[in-house]
Design an enzyme around this catalytic site. Structure first.
Site, PDB file in Angstrom:
ATOM      1  N   SER A 134       0.815  -1.221   0.000  1.00 14.25           N
ATOM      2  CA  SER A 134       0.000   0.000   0.000  1.00 14.25           C
ATOM      3  C   SER A 134       0.845   1.266   0.000  1.00 14.25           C
ATOM      4  O   SER A 134       1.908   1.328   0.622  1.00 14.25           O
ATOM      5  CB  SER A 134      -0.872  -0.016   1.254  1.00 14.25           C
ATOM      6  OG  SER A 134      -1.394   1.263   1.505  1.00 14.25           O
ATOM      7  N   GLU A 136       0.169   3.631   1.754  1.00 19.16           N
ATOM      8  CA  GLU A 136       0.259   4.034   3.165  1.00 19.16           C
ATOM      9  C   GLU A 136       1.654   3.771   3.720  1.00 19.16           C
ATOM     10  O   GLU A 136       2.074   4.396   4.690  1.00 19.16           O
ATOM     11  CB  GLU A 136      -0.776   3.273   4.000  1.00 19.16           C
ATOM     12  CG  GLU A 136      -2.176   3.809   3.884  1.00 19.16           C
ATOM     13  CD  GLU A 136      -2.318   5.223   4.434  1.00 19.16           C
ATOM     14  OE1 GLU A 136      -2.116   5.416   5.640  1.00 19.16           O
ATOM     15  OE2 GLU A 136      -2.627   6.127   3.649  1.00 19.16           O
ATOM     16  N   TYR A 157      -1.635   0.038  10.714  1.00 22.81           N
ATOM     17  CA  TYR A 157      -1.889  -0.642   9.430  1.00 22.81           C
ATOM     18  C   TYR A 157      -0.669  -0.521   8.521  1.00 22.81           C
ATOM     19  O   TYR A 157      -0.192  -1.513   7.951  1.00 22.81           O
ATOM     20  CB  TYR A 157      -3.113  -0.014   8.756  1.00 22.81           C
ATOM     21  CG  TYR A 157      -3.288  -0.383   7.296  1.00 22.81           C
ATOM     22  CD1 TYR A 157      -3.884  -1.581   6.930  1.00 22.81           C
ATOM     23  CD2 TYR A 157      -2.855   0.470   6.277  1.00 22.81           C
ATOM     24  CE1 TYR A 157      -4.047  -1.922   5.586  1.00 22.81           C
ATOM     25  CE2 TYR A 157      -3.009   0.142   4.939  1.00 22.81           C
ATOM     26  CZ  TYR A 157      -3.606  -1.053   4.596  1.00 22.81           C
ATOM     27  OH  TYR A 157      -3.761  -1.393   3.259  1.00 22.81           O
TER      28      TYR A 157
HETATM   29  P1  NDP Z   1     -11.347  -4.725   1.659  1.00 24.65           P
HETATM   30  O1  NDP Z   1     -11.323  -4.237   3.051  1.00 24.65           O
HETATM   31  O2  NDP Z   1     -12.493  -4.384   0.764  1.00 24.65           O
HETATM   32  O3  NDP Z   1     -11.230  -6.331   1.662  1.00 24.65           O
HETATM   33  C1  NDP Z   1     -10.400  -7.005   2.580  1.00 24.65           C
HETATM   34  C2  NDP Z   1     -10.625  -8.494   2.417  1.00 24.65           C
HETATM   35  O4  NDP Z   1      -9.809  -9.178   3.392  1.00 24.65           O
HETATM   36  C3  NDP Z   1     -12.067  -8.942   2.678  1.00 24.65           C
HETATM   37  O5  NDP Z   1     -12.366  -9.998   1.806  1.00 24.65           O
HETATM   38  C4  NDP Z   1     -12.006  -9.444   4.116  1.00 24.65           C
HETATM   39  O6  NDP Z   1     -13.003 -10.399   4.430  1.00 24.65           O
HETATM   40  C5  NDP Z   1     -10.634 -10.121   4.077  1.00 24.65           C
HETATM   41  N1  NDP Z   1     -10.092 -10.386   5.395  1.00 24.65           N
HETATM   42  C6  NDP Z   1      -9.983  -9.553   6.446  1.00 24.65           C
HETATM   43  N2  NDP Z   1      -9.421 -10.171   7.489  1.00 24.65           N
HETATM   44  C7  NDP Z   1      -9.161 -11.440   7.098  1.00 24.65           C
HETATM   45  C8  NDP Z   1      -8.612 -12.574   7.724  1.00 24.65           C
HETATM   46  N3  NDP Z   1      -8.201 -12.535   8.997  1.00 24.65           N
HETATM   47  N4  NDP Z   1      -8.483 -13.726   7.012  1.00 24.65           N
HETATM   48  C9  NDP Z   1      -8.924 -13.788   5.739  1.00 24.65           C
HETATM   49  N5  NDP Z   1      -9.474 -12.747   5.084  1.00 24.65           N
HETATM   50  C10 NDP Z   1      -9.591 -11.589   5.758  1.00 24.65           C
HETATM   51  O7  NDP Z   1      -9.982  -4.269   0.988  1.00 24.65           O
HETATM   52  P2  NDP Z   1      -9.646  -3.931  -0.547  1.00 24.65           P
HETATM   53  O8  NDP Z   1     -10.294  -4.909  -1.423  1.00 24.65           O
HETATM   54  O9  NDP Z   1      -9.859  -2.484  -0.773  1.00 24.65           O
HETATM   55  O10 NDP Z   1      -8.063  -4.148  -0.566  1.00 24.65           O
HETATM   56  C11 NDP Z   1      -7.480  -5.410  -0.867  1.00 24.65           C
HETATM   57  C12 NDP Z   1      -6.064  -5.442  -0.319  1.00 24.65           C
HETATM   58  O11 NDP Z   1      -5.292  -4.410  -0.901  1.00 24.65           O
HETATM   59  C13 NDP Z   1      -5.942  -5.247   1.192  1.00 24.65           C
HETATM   60  O12 NDP Z   1      -4.837  -6.002   1.625  1.00 24.65           O
HETATM   61  C14 NDP Z   1      -5.651  -3.771   1.337  1.00 24.65           C
HETATM   62  O13 NDP Z   1      -4.975  -3.530   2.545  1.00 24.65           O
HETATM   63  C15 NDP Z   1      -4.779  -3.543   0.126  1.00 24.65           C
HETATM   64  N6  NDP Z   1      -4.788  -2.214  -0.438  1.00 24.65           N
HETATM   65  C16 NDP Z   1      -5.973  -1.619  -0.798  1.00 24.65           C
HETATM   66  C17 NDP Z   1      -5.971  -0.385  -1.408  1.00 24.65           C
HETATM   67  C18 NDP Z   1      -7.222   0.294  -1.815  1.00 24.65           C
HETATM   68  O14 NDP Z   1      -7.176   1.510  -2.093  1.00 24.65           O
HETATM   69  N7  NDP Z   1      -8.356  -0.390  -1.913  1.00 24.65           N
HETATM   70  C19 NDP Z   1      -4.688   0.304  -1.721  1.00 24.65           C
HETATM   71  C20 NDP Z   1      -3.511  -0.433  -1.325  1.00 24.65           C
HETATM   72  C21 NDP Z   1      -3.573  -1.644  -0.720  1.00 24.65           C
HETATM   73  P3  NDP Z   1     -14.478  -9.923   4.907  1.00 24.65           P
HETATM   74  O15 NDP Z   1     -15.224  -9.592   3.650  1.00 24.65           O
HETATM   75  O16 NDP Z   1     -14.985 -11.122   5.604  1.00 24.65           O
HETATM   76  O17 NDP Z   1     -14.292  -8.733   5.804  1.00 24.65           O
HETATM   77  P1  GDR Z   2      -6.866   5.614   3.384  1.00 26.94           P
HETATM   78  O1  GDR Z   2      -8.386   5.758   2.914  1.00 26.94           O
HETATM   79  O2  GDR Z   2      -6.683   5.893   4.815  1.00 26.94           O
HETATM   80  O3  GDR Z   2      -6.051   6.433   2.410  1.00 26.94           O
HETATM   81  O4  GDR Z   2      -6.611   4.050   3.170  1.00 26.94           O
HETATM   82  P2  GDR Z   2      -9.621   6.490   3.579  1.00 26.94           P
HETATM   83  O5  GDR Z   2     -10.626   6.647   2.507  1.00 26.94           O
HETATM   84  O6  GDR Z   2     -10.052   5.825   4.841  1.00 26.94           O
HETATM   85  O7  GDR Z   2      -9.020   7.942   3.990  1.00 26.94           O
HETATM   86  C1  GDR Z   2      -8.482   8.826   3.016  1.00 26.94           C
HETATM   87  C2  GDR Z   2      -8.258  10.193   3.653  1.00 26.94           C
HETATM   88  O8  GDR Z   2      -9.530  10.781   3.924  1.00 26.94           O
HETATM   89  C3  GDR Z   2      -9.496  11.349   5.241  1.00 26.94           C
HETATM   90  N1  GDR Z   2     -10.861  11.422   5.799  1.00 26.94           N
HETATM   91  C4  GDR Z   2     -11.649  10.378   6.118  1.00 26.94           C
HETATM   92  N2  GDR Z   2     -11.454   9.045   5.983  1.00 26.94           N
HETATM   93  C5  GDR Z   2     -12.461   8.230   6.381  1.00 26.94           C
HETATM   94  N3  GDR Z   2     -12.317   6.908   6.211  1.00 26.94           N
HETATM   95  N4  GDR Z   2     -13.614   8.712   6.929  1.00 26.94           N
HETATM   96  C6  GDR Z   2     -13.841  10.037   7.099  1.00 26.94           C
HETATM   97  O9  GDR Z   2     -14.877  10.451   7.607  1.00 26.94           O
HETATM   98  C7  GDR Z   2     -12.807  10.926   6.668  1.00 26.94           C
HETATM   99  N5  GDR Z   2     -12.695  12.267   6.638  1.00 26.94           N
HETATM  100  C8  GDR Z   2     -11.518  12.550   6.114  1.00 26.94           C
HETATM  101  C9  GDR Z   2      -8.588  10.406   6.025  1.00 26.94           C
HETATM  102  O10 GDR Z   2      -8.118  11.043   7.209  1.00 26.94           O
HETATM  103  C10 GDR Z   2      -7.503  10.144   4.995  1.00 26.94           C
HETATM  104  O11 GDR Z   2      -6.531  11.134   5.043  1.00 26.94           O
HETATM  105  C11 GDR Z   2      -7.102   3.368   2.020  1.00 26.94           C
HETATM  106  C12 GDR Z   2      -7.364   1.908   2.431  1.00 26.94           C
HETATM  107  O12 GDR Z   2      -7.981   1.247   1.353  1.00 26.94           O
HETATM  108  C13 GDR Z   2      -6.063   1.202   2.761  1.00 26.94           C
HETATM  109  O13 GDR Z   2      -6.313  -0.184   2.972  1.00 26.94           O
HETATM  110  C14 GDR Z   2      -5.106   1.370   1.580  1.00 26.94           C
HETATM  111  O14 GDR Z   2      -3.883   0.743   1.861  1.00 26.94           O
HETATM  112  C15 GDR Z   2      -4.892   2.847   1.282  1.00 26.94           C
HETATM  113  O15 GDR Z   2      -6.152   3.433   0.979  1.00 26.94           O
HETATM  114  C16 GDR Z   2      -3.977   3.070   0.086  1.00 26.94           C
END
Ligand code: NDP
Ligand code: GDR
Length: 349
Positions: A134, A136, A157
């Site tokens: 990520s 992050e 995280y």
């Molecule tokens: P989501 O939160 O939508 O999905 C996470 C998935 O992980 C779900 O299927 C969840 O299951 C599963 N999960 C959580 N805990 C466990 C566990 N203990 N064992 C098995 N499965 C588990 O995330 P995204 O699809 O957005 O992201 C996918 C991956 O990419 C994650 O690793 C995230 O950290 C990473 N990532 C995401 C980004 C983004 O912008 N979306 C950017 C960079 C990295 P359940 O449905 O049951 O909760």
């Molecule tokens: P992020 O996504 O932390 O970048 O992680 P998120 O959408 O939660 O926050 C983005 C930015 O928005 C600000 N923010 C808020 N965020 C949330 N969730 N709720 C609010 O009400 C709010 N108001 C302002 C946050 O402070 C932050 O700066 C996502 C996840 O998908 C991670 O798993 C992944 O790794 C990174 O993107 C890349």
């Protein structure tokens, strides 16, 4: 027929990736956590009853906190490619559940790599492994961030993802395994979890537009993110595993926008004149340490794999707004029919 195993298949990315791999003719296996309610909604459109003779999507109960379950599933699925997407992926929640986040995100990856290492024993089957890293991990590092930027993580995280990244690099070097780290910047879609800021905004503005909700409470509006479309980003994951050599890649658009800009455009598409009338700040959504400015430099993946995003920032917002407008209309219909519609689980978002 190639076989793939996806952890996190029920999540946003897992569902897009499963669709992509099925469309390429893969047999797809996914790891699903047992829950007291259904958690496979995002897979509804591709799931076939396993009794159907042509079912190519197979779901297995398992958890990355349970190494034995990963071993059993690897044995059953016999994958050629593994995509490790499982995570407690909410940055704000990771401050409340730091140990759990480390167990799933960091040690969960290590457990998987240990299984992989045994599975790919000398003379054994070759398996390619994708690790979901990520942006992050860059935390407070100056933008633009590329593969050579130092990690400066700012949340439990992010620290856990850094550990997972280095475990993956170490297992690649130590045991010659085919492991790729994708360092993906934020990517969104209509399937995005409703407590992430983009979806929280598009859901709430739709409801506000139809009079179903009065206020939207948010945290830090000045944060800058490099937001892309999830459908584009799962193609990058797949491409990484098709190369001759394993490597690590940043996946991003190369454009960054603030939360305020996201609000501006989402409100514009909804035809809402002045969103500031409806938005209030609630300190509960501030993070003890936030990441202020993420801007990815995707030149390596563009140059080496020919990948580039297809959906622009504005198109992404339009897709999310169109989808959430429909959801709000459905809620409005239910409300008019006398049903009580509740917004669920947003207190952590
Ligand atoms: P989501 O939160 O939508 O999905 C996470 C998935 O992980 C779900 O299927 C969840 O299951 C599963 N999960 C959580 N805990 C466990 C566990 N203990 N064992 C098995 N499965 C588990 O995330 P995204 O699809 O957005 O992201 C996918 C991956 O990419 C994650 O690793 C995230 O950290 C990473 N990532 C995401 C980004 C983004 O912008 N979306 C950017 C960079 C990295 P359940 O449905 O049951 O909760
Ligand atoms: P992020 O996504 O932390 O970048 O992680 P998120 O959408 O939660 O926050 C983005 C930015 O928005 C600000 N923010 C808020 N965020 C949330 N969730 N709720 C609010 O009400 C709010 N108001 C302002 C946050 O402070 C932050 O700066 C996502 C996840 O998908 C991670 O798993 C992944 O790794 C990174 O993107 C890349």
């Amino acid at each position: 027929m190639k076989r793939a195993l996806i952890s996190g298949i029920t999540g946003q990315d897992g569902s897009f990736l499963a669709e992509l791999l099925l469309s390429k003719g893969y047999e797809v296996h996914g790891i699903v956590r047992r829950a007291s309610t259904f958690n496979t909604d995002r897979l509804d459109s591709i799931y076939l009853d396993p009794h159907e003779p042509n079912a190519t999507l197979h779901l297995h109960y398992g958890d990355v906190t349970d190494g034995a379950s990963l071993r059993h599933i690897m044995d059953k699925a016999q994958p050629d490619e593994v995509y490790n997407l499982a995570a407690q992926s909410h940055v704000r929640v990771s401050f409340d559940q730091a140990e759990y986040t480390a167990d799933v995100v960091a040690t969960g990856t290590l457990r998987f790599l240990e299984v992989l290492r045994d599975y790919v024993s000398p003379g054994g089957k070759q398996v390619r492994f994708y690790q979901a890293g990520s942006s992050e991990m860059f935390g407070s590092a100056n933008p633009p961030q590329s593969e050579s930027t130092e990690f400066q993580p700012r949340s439990p995280y992010a620290v856990s993802k850094v550990a997972a990244h280095w475990y993956s690099v170490n297992y690649r070097e130590a045991y010659g395994l085919f492991i790729c780290n994708g360092i993906l910047f934020n990517h969104e879609s209509p399937r995005r979890g409703e407590t992430f800021v983009t979806r929280k905004i598009t859901r709430a503005l739709g409801r506000i537009k139809l009079g179903l909700q009065e206020k939207l409470f948010l945290g830090n509006l000045t944060a800058m993110r490099d937001w892309g479309y999830a459908g584009d980003y799962v193609e990058a994951m797949w491409l990484m595993l098709q190369q001759d050599q394993p490597d690590d890649y940043v996946v991003a658009t190369g454009e960054s926008h603030s939360v305020t800009e996201f609000l501006d455009l989402a409100a514009f598409h909804y035809g809402i004149d002045n969103w500031r009338r409806y938005v209030e700040t609630d300190p509960r959504y501030f993070r003890p340490t936030d990441v202020n400015y993420l801007l990815g430099d995707p030149s390596k993946i563009r140059r080496k794999l020919g990948w580039q995003p297809k959906v622009t920032f504005e198109e992404l917002i339009r897709k999310m707004v169109d989808h959430d407008m429909e959801l709000a209309k459905q809620e409005q219909t239910l409300t008019h029919a006398g049903h009580k519609v509740v917004m669920r689980g947003l207190s952590h978002g």
